[in-house]
Structures are given as C-alpha cells and as structure tokens.
Design a protein around this motif. Sequence first.
Motif, PDB file in Angstrom:
ATOM      1  N   LYS A 187     -92.691  38.940  -3.268  1.00  0.00           N
ATOM      2  CA  LYS A 187     -93.849  38.046  -3.116  1.00  0.00           C
ATOM      3  C   LYS A 187     -93.612  36.717  -3.826  1.00  0.00           C
ATOM      4  O   LYS A 187     -93.970  35.663  -3.323  1.00  0.00           O
ATOM      5  N   MET A 188     -93.007  36.778  -5.019  1.00  0.00           N
ATOM      6  CA  MET A 188     -92.732  35.544  -5.760  1.00  0.00           C
ATOM      7  C   MET A 188     -91.735  34.658  -5.025  1.00  0.00           C
ATOM      8  O   MET A 188     -91.830  33.438  -5.079  1.00  0.00           O
ATOM      9  N   LEU A 189     -90.779  35.276  -4.356  1.00  0.00           N
ATOM     10  CA  LEU A 189     -89.735  34.515  -3.674  1.00  0.00           C
ATOM     11  C   LEU A 189     -90.040  34.284  -2.199  1.00  0.00           C
ATOM     12  O   LEU A 189     -89.199  33.763  -1.474  1.00  0.00           O
ATOM     13  N   ASP A 190     -91.230  34.661  -1.764  1.00  0.00           N
ATOM     14  CA  ASP A 190     -91.633  34.387  -0.387  1.00  0.00           C
ATOM     15  C   ASP A 190     -91.731  32.876  -0.203  1.00  0.00           C
ATOM     16  O   ASP A 190     -92.383  32.180  -0.989  1.00  0.00           O
ATOM     17  N   ASN A 191     -91.074  32.371   0.819  1.00  0.00           N
ATOM     18  CA  ASN A 191     -91.012  30.921   1.003  1.00  0.00           C
ATOM     19  C   ASN A 191     -92.371  30.290   1.265  1.00  0.00           C
ATOM     20  O   ASN A 191     -92.589  29.135   0.912  1.00  0.00           O
ATOM     21  N   LYS A 192     -93.286  31.015   1.869  1.00  0.00           N
ATOM     22  CA  LYS A 192     -94.634  30.466   2.076  1.00  0.00           C
ATOM     23  C   LYS A 192     -95.339  30.298   0.725  1.00  0.00           C
ATOM     24  O   LYS A 192     -95.994  29.287   0.475  1.00  0.00           O
ATOM     25  N   ASN A 193     -95.194  31.295  -0.146  1.00  0.00           N
ATOM     26  CA  ASN A 193     -95.780  31.184  -1.485  1.00  0.00           C
ATOM     27  C   ASN A 193     -95.115  30.058  -2.278  1.00  0.00           C
ATOM     28  O   ASN A 193     -95.779  29.313  -3.001  1.00  0.00           O
ATOM     29  N   LEU A 194     -93.800  29.945  -2.136  1.00  0.00           N
ATOM     30  CA  LEU A 194     -93.095  28.867  -2.832  1.00  0.00           C
ATOM     31  C   LEU A 194     -93.479  27.501  -2.269  1.00  0.00           C
ATOM     32  O   LEU A 194     -93.525  26.514  -3.007  1.00  0.00           O
ATOM     33  N   ALA A 195     -93.770  27.449  -0.978  1.00  0.00           N
ATOM     34  CA  ALA A 195     -94.232  26.187  -0.394  1.00  0.00           C
ATOM     35  C   ALA A 195     -95.567  25.786  -1.019  1.00  0.00           C
ATOM     36  O   ALA A 195     -95.780  24.613  -1.344  1.00  0.00           O
ATOM     37  N   GLY A 209     -93.914  20.140 -18.926  1.00  0.00           N
ATOM     38  CA  GLY A 209     -93.415  19.798 -17.595  1.00  0.00           C
ATOM     39  C   GLY A 209     -91.981  20.251 -17.391  1.00  0.00           C
ATOM     40  O   GLY A 209     -91.620  20.758 -16.325  1.00  0.00           O
ATOM     41  N   SER A 210     -91.169  20.099 -18.413  1.00  0.00           N
ATOM     42  CA  SER A 210     -89.773  20.525 -18.312  1.00  0.00           C
ATOM     43  C   SER A 210     -89.658  22.038 -18.181  1.00  0.00           C
ATOM     44  O   SER A 210     -88.827  22.540 -17.425  1.00  0.00           O
ATOM     45  N   ILE A 211     -90.488  22.752 -18.903  1.00  0.00           N
ATOM     46  CA  ILE A 211     -90.486  24.215 -18.784  1.00  0.00           C
ATOM     47  C   ILE A 211     -90.903  24.617 -17.370  1.00  0.00           C
ATOM     48  O   ILE A 211     -90.313  25.521 -16.768  1.00  0.00           O
ATOM     49  N   ALA A 212     -91.890  23.925 -16.826  1.00  0.00           N
ATOM     50  CA  ALA A 212     -92.318  24.214 -15.451  1.00  0.00           C
ATOM     51  C   ALA A 212     -91.174  23.948 -14.470  1.00  0.00           C
ATOM     52  O   ALA A 212     -90.948  24.732 -13.544  1.00  0.00           O
ATOM     53  N   TRP A 213     -90.448  22.849 -14.669  1.00  0.00           N
ATOM     54  CA  TRP A 213     -89.298  22.558 -13.802  1.00  0.00           C
ATOM     55  C   TRP A 213     -88.266  23.677 -13.893  1.00  0.00           C
ATOM     56  O   TRP A 213     -87.685  24.083 -12.881  1.00  0.00           O
ATOM     57  N   ILE A 214     -88.028  24.176 -15.101  1.00  0.00           N
ATOM     58  CA  ILE A 214     -87.031  25.235 -15.299  1.00  0.00           C
ATOM     59  C   ILE A 214     -87.445  26.514 -14.567  1.00  0.00           C
ATOM     60  O   ILE A 214     -86.603  27.313 -14.180  1.00  0.00           O
ATOM     61  N   VAL A 215     -88.722  26.700 -14.346  1.00  0.00           N
ATOM     62  CA  VAL A 215     -89.203  27.861 -13.586  1.00  0.00           C
ATOM     63  C   VAL A 215     -89.171  27.567 -12.082  1.00  0.00           C
ATOM     64  O   VAL A 215     -88.713  28.392 -11.285  1.00  0.00           O
ATOM     65  N   ILE A 216     -89.633  26.395 -11.694  1.00  0.00           N
ATOM     66  CA  ILE A 216     -89.776  26.066 -10.273  1.00  0.00           C
ATOM     67  C   ILE A 216     -88.428  25.906  -9.564  1.00  0.00           C
ATOM     68  O   ILE A 216     -88.264  26.369  -8.434  1.00  0.00           O
ATOM     69  N   ILE A 217     -87.472  25.276 -10.211  1.00  0.00           N
ATOM     70  CA  ILE A 217     -86.177  25.040  -9.554  1.00  0.00           C
ATOM     71  C   ILE A 217     -85.496  26.353  -9.158  1.00  0.00           C
ATOM     72  O   ILE A 217     -85.145  26.539  -7.990  1.00  0.00           O
ATOM     73  N   PRO A 218     -85.307  27.299 -10.089  1.00  0.00           N
ATOM     74  CA  PRO A 218     -84.650  28.543  -9.668  1.00  0.00           C
ATOM     75  C   PRO A 218     -85.471  29.348  -8.663  1.00  0.00           C
ATOM     76  O   PRO A 218     -84.901  29.941  -7.742  1.00  0.00           O
ATOM     77  N   LEU A 219     -86.791  29.372  -8.833  1.00  0.00           N
ATOM     78  CA  LEU A 219     -87.616  30.103  -7.867  1.00  0.00           C
ATOM     79  C   LEU A 219     -87.442  29.532  -6.463  1.00  0.00           C
ATOM     80  O   LEU A 219     -87.298  30.276  -5.491  1.00  0.00           O
ATOM     81  N   THR A 220     -87.460  28.219  -6.356  1.00  0.00           N
ATOM     82  CA  THR A 220     -87.313  27.576  -5.053  1.00  0.00           C
ATOM     83  C   THR A 220     -85.945  27.884  -4.450  1.00  0.00           C
ATOM     84  O   THR A 220     -85.839  28.238  -3.273  1.00  0.00           O
ATOM     85  N   LEU A 221     -84.905  27.780  -5.259  1.00  0.00           N
ATOM     86  CA  LEU A 221     -83.554  28.053  -4.751  1.00  0.00           C
ATOM     87  C   LEU A 221     -83.356  29.531  -4.416  1.00  0.00           C
ATOM     88  O   LEU A 221     -82.760  29.866  -3.387  1.00  0.00           O
ATOM     89  N   LEU A 222     -83.856  30.411  -5.267  1.00  0.00           N
ATOM     90  CA  LEU A 222     -83.713  31.844  -4.989  1.00  0.00           C
ATOM     91  C   LEU A 222     -84.501  32.250  -3.745  1.00  0.00           C
ATOM     92  O   LEU A 222     -84.032  33.057  -2.942  1.00  0.00           O
ATOM     93  N   GLY A 223     -85.696  31.700  -3.595  1.00  0.00           N
ATOM     94  CA  GLY A 223     -86.492  32.012  -2.410  1.00  0.00           C
ATOM     95  C   GLY A 223     -85.830  31.528  -1.133  1.00  0.00           C
ATOM     96  O   GLY A 223     -85.829  32.213  -0.112  1.00  0.00           O
ATOM     97  N   ALA A 224     -85.234  30.352  -1.201  1.00  0.00           N
ATOM     98  CA  ALA A 224     -84.600  29.780  -0.010  1.00  0.00           C
ATOM     99  C   ALA A 224     -83.302  30.495   0.354  1.00  0.00           C
ATOM    100  O   ALA A 224     -82.893  30.482   1.507  1.00  0.00           O
ATOM    101  N   THR A 225     -82.671  31.130  -0.622  1.00  0.00           N
ATOM    102  CA  THR A 225     -81.376  31.774  -0.364  1.00  0.00           C
ATOM    103  C   THR A 225     -81.448  33.293  -0.375  1.00  0.00           C
ATOM    104  O   THR A 225     -80.416  33.951  -0.291  1.00  0.00           O
ATOM    105  N   LYS A 226     -82.638  33.855  -0.455  1.00  0.00           N
ATOM    106  CA  LYS A 226     -82.724  35.314  -0.592  1.00  0.00           C
ATOM    107  C   LYS A 226     -82.175  36.059   0.619  1.00  0.00           C
ATOM    108  O   LYS A 226     -81.703  37.176   0.492  1.00  0.00           O
ATOM    109  N   LYS A 227     -82.201  35.430   1.778  1.00  0.00           N
ATOM    110  CA  LYS A 227     -81.633  36.076   2.961  1.00  0.00           C
ATOM    111  C   LYS A 227     -80.126  36.293   2.777  1.00  0.00           C
ATOM    112  O   LYS A 227     -79.577  37.282   3.224  1.00  0.00           O
ATOM    113  N   TRP A 228     -79.476  35.369   2.095  1.00  0.00           N
ATOM    114  CA  TRP A 228     -78.032  35.466   1.889  1.00  0.00           C
ATOM    115  C   TRP A 228     -77.687  36.252   0.628  1.00  0.00           C
ATOM    116  O   TRP A 228     -76.690  36.941   0.582  1.00  0.00           O
TER     117      TRP A 228
END
Length: 126
Positions: free
Chosen positions: A7-15, A98-117
Amino acid sequence: MIKMLDKMLDNKNLAILNMNWAVFHIPIAMEIDPEFPIVIPFVFLAATIAAYVMDDSVTEKIMLGIGVIYLAVLPPVIQVLMDPSSMQTGSAEFNLLGSIAWIVIIPLTLLGATKKWTGIGMENVE
C-alpha cells in the motif's frame, strides 16, 4: 507487513503524496527566491495529477521520472541534514524537517516506481 508495504509503494498513493508535496512547495518556492521559476512546482503538480489519473503502467513511468528528478535535490538535502543552518532562507528547524521529509519521499517514490522490477513490496512476485 507485505500488504502495508504494498500500500505504501502503490503508485496511486505515492502520486497523492507527491501531489501534496508539490502543493506544499508552491509557497516555499515563492519565499525562497521571488525570481525562482514558480512554474516548477506546478509542473510537478500536473505530473502527479496525471500519474494519479492514468493507468498503472503510465503512472509507474511518470513516478519513476519524478523520482529520478528528485535525486537532484539530494546534495542540498544532505547538506541541510549535516548543518540545518546552511540554507540561506528559512529556519534551521523547518529546513531540517523538510530534508527529513525528502529523505522519506525520494526512496518511496523510486521504490514504488520500480517495484515491478525489484519485487519490493509486492505480494505475489513471479
């Protein structure tokens, strides 16, 4: 645990997460530098809205593009984590949060986008 990660890595949720992050950055962009191209947060907002309404394969590609672009903010984010007062504008505490939020958002976005692979966060990996 896998269901929660899925659910966390669902691309719709990440969007949705990235839409909120883009909206949050509109006033920040105006405060940091009045000459900053204010269109940038709006472009990210439009991209995340498009990602939300498109089918999953397009959403993955849009979110991957956004995640890769987000990597460009890593150097200043790391700098602020090392020294919260290093930014010229804003309070040190606000910059650190803000930096801590970026550190969370960047990996979540990348992991969600690449979870198929990668298979990370998927219930049925084939």
